[in-house]
Design a protein around this motif. Structure first.
Motif: not given
Length: 234
Positions: A25, A28-29, A209
């Motif tokens: 996560k 990805t962010h 996250y």
């Protein structure tokens, strides 16, 4: 440096499956933030008055105003991403940080584009590759060794205050900080990447996250800035 408001167990205490999910996560962010930065930067360069305004802010005391505005915006964005339990505000903080980075990068990227247009090397691509390679290597050190680099916090804080003081002195007294300052800032940015990646492993909780990705994005962009500065001044 940011403070942590943990509402869940820290990542290091989670099961392997949940820990890997958190890392996915976060990165990805981070990738989404970088992509958004590229898109926003492209949009900014389509607005000629905005580009001219950004370049005009690099002259003398105006650069101090621009740096001050950038620091206020990014500090506010960090607070939104780290100190709230509202996921929408966390995303808004990350968005604000990306937009602020895209704006302050306009002059530096503009110079790199002009160098390429005048027959020089495409230093934007070179800087991006070098930044990604160094970032990946430093992150890998932390993820593989799981070493806690939180001891770097005081060193980084002192380093950034010294750097800020030198930048302000350079603007006030009109001297160029030169190549070695940029090299020193690359070292400082590298330390920040180690610190932020270590925080992701040892300090953040499972639901943070977005804040973790913002910390990594900030360090990544700092590294990119000074690598690009070095290549632009060759």
């Amino acid at each position: 440096m940011e403070e942590f408001q943990q509402v869940a167990p820290v990542v290091s205490s989670l099961t392997d499956e949940k820990r890997v999910a958190f890392y996915k996560k976060t990165y990805t962010h981070l990738a989404m933030a970088v992509l958004l930065f590229v898109i926003v930067e492209w949009v900014f360069f389509q607005i000629e008055p905005l580009v001219n305004f950004a370049f005009s802010m690099t002259q003398g005391w105006r650069w101090m105003v621009m740096l001050g505005g950038f620091m206020l915006a990014t500090n506010y964005a960090e607070k939104m991403a780290h100190k709230t339990h509202d996921i929408n505000k966390q995303y808004l903080g990350l968005l604000l940080y990306v937009v602020a980075e895209a704006f302050i990068f306009i002059p530096l990227i503009g110079i790199a584009m002009m160098i390429a247009e005048n027959g020089g090397a495409n230093i934007l691509n070179q800087a991006a590759i070098l930044t990604l390679a160094l970032f990946t290597g430093l992150s890998g050190v932390v993820l593989l060794t799981k070493k806690d680099f939180s001891f770097l916090k005081s060193i980084l804080t002192i380093g950034f205050f010294i750097a800020l003081g030198l930048i302000i002195a350079g603007l006030l007294f009109g001297f160029n900080l030169g190549l070695w300052f940029s090299v020193g800032m690359v070292v400082l940015a590298s330390g920040s990447i180690l610190y932020q990646t270590s925080n992701m492993v040892h300090k953040y909780s499972e639901d943070q996250y977005v804040g973790a990705s913002l910390g990594l994005f900030a360090s990544l962009m700092l590294l990119f800035w000074y690598i690009l500065s070095i290549l632009s001044n060759d």
